[in-house]
Write a protein that holds these residues in place. Sequence first.
Motif, PDB file in Angstrom:
ATOM      1  N   VAL A  67       0.843  -1.196   0.000  1.00  0.00           N
ATOM      2  CA  VAL A  67       0.000   0.000   0.000  1.00  0.00           C
ATOM      3  C   VAL A  67       0.879   1.248   0.000  1.00  0.00           C
ATOM      4  O   VAL A  67       0.629   2.198  -0.751  1.00  0.00           O
ATOM      5  CB  VAL A  67      -0.976  -0.008   1.203  1.00  0.00           C
ATOM      6  CG1 VAL A  67      -1.632   1.346   1.391  1.00  0.00           C
ATOM      7  CG2 VAL A  67      -2.028  -1.095   1.025  1.00  0.00           C
ATOM      8  N   LEU A  68       1.931   1.253   0.825  1.00  0.00           N
ATOM      9  CA  LEU A  68       2.849   2.403   0.856  1.00  0.00           C
ATOM     10  C   LEU A  68       3.517   2.615  -0.498  1.00  0.00           C
ATOM     11  O   LEU A  68       3.634   3.743  -0.978  1.00  0.00           O
ATOM     12  CB  LEU A  68       3.923   2.186   1.922  1.00  0.00           C
ATOM     13  CG  LEU A  68       3.500   2.394   3.364  1.00  0.00           C
ATOM     14  CD1 LEU A  68       4.624   1.950   4.307  1.00  0.00           C
ATOM     15  CD2 LEU A  68       3.144   3.843   3.627  1.00  0.00           C
ATOM     16  N   ALA A  69       3.949   1.528  -1.129  1.00  0.00           N
ATOM     17  CA  ALA A  69       4.600   1.635  -2.436  1.00  0.00           C
ATOM     18  C   ALA A  69       3.629   2.171  -3.484  1.00  0.00           C
ATOM     19  O   ALA A  69       3.986   3.029  -4.297  1.00  0.00           O
ATOM     20  CB  ALA A  69       5.139   0.273  -2.857  1.00  0.00           C
ATOM     21  N   LEU A  70       2.399   1.690  -3.488  1.00  0.00           N
ATOM     22  CA  LEU A  70       1.405   2.164  -4.451  1.00  0.00           C
ATOM     23  C   LEU A  70       1.056   3.632  -4.219  1.00  0.00           C
ATOM     24  O   LEU A  70       0.911   4.397  -5.173  1.00  0.00           O
ATOM     25  CB  LEU A  70       0.145   1.302  -4.381  1.00  0.00           C
ATOM     26  CG  LEU A  70       0.295  -0.115  -4.938  1.00  0.00           C
ATOM     27  CD1 LEU A  70      -0.945  -0.941  -4.625  1.00  0.00           C
ATOM     28  CD2 LEU A  70       0.572  -0.091  -6.425  1.00  0.00           C
ATOM     29  N   GLU A  71       0.947   4.036  -2.961  1.00  0.00           N
ATOM     30  CA  GLU A  71       0.661   5.441  -2.654  1.00  0.00           C
ATOM     31  C   GLU A  71       1.806   6.341  -3.132  1.00  0.00           C
ATOM     32  O   GLU A  71       1.573   7.416  -3.678  1.00  0.00           O
ATOM     33  CB  GLU A  71       0.428   5.621  -1.158  1.00  0.00           C
ATOM     34  CG  GLU A  71      -0.897   5.063  -0.685  1.00  0.00           C
ATOM     35  CD  GLU A  71      -1.046   5.095   0.830  1.00  0.00           C
ATOM     36  OE1 GLU A  71      -0.050   5.399   1.544  1.00  0.00           O
ATOM     37  OE2 GLU A  71      -2.156   4.803   1.304  1.00  0.00           O
ATOM     38  N   GLU A  72       3.038   5.898  -2.931  1.00  0.00           N
ATOM     39  CA  GLU A  72       4.201   6.675  -3.373  1.00  0.00           C
ATOM     40  C   GLU A  72       4.223   6.806  -4.897  1.00  0.00           C
ATOM     41  O   GLU A  72       4.477   7.882  -5.433  1.00  0.00           O
ATOM     42  CB  GLU A  72       5.494   6.012  -2.883  1.00  0.00           C
ATOM     43  CG  GLU A  72       6.745   6.732  -3.292  1.00  0.00           C
ATOM     44  CD  GLU A  72       6.899   8.104  -2.656  1.00  0.00           C
ATOM     45  OE1 GLU A  72       7.627   8.919  -3.243  1.00  0.00           O
ATOM     46  OE2 GLU A  72       6.305   8.369  -1.595  1.00  0.00           O
TER      47      GLU A  72
END
Length: 82
Positions: A67-72
């Motif tokens: 989720v963090l990678a996709l948000e970034e």
Amino acid sequence: LTSIFREHAFIGMADDQLACMQYKTRLYIVQVPAVTRELVYQQVLRRFEHFGRIRLSTPPSLRELLVLALEEEEQQGRLRSE
């Protein structure tokens, strides 16, 4: 390519960005800024390789990391949410 840079003879600068170097019987024109970037990148990779392990007290959740990678990626404009 490594041996060319390791064993070359520097001839001189052609202008503010191009250098001339000799390896054996050949002359090469080299773009100094591009070569410098690549050499620094290779040095960073080598140093990172010998960095060692980082042990976390609790392993992160794979779901949270994704989720963090996709948000970034979305914030950087490299991903479009539909």
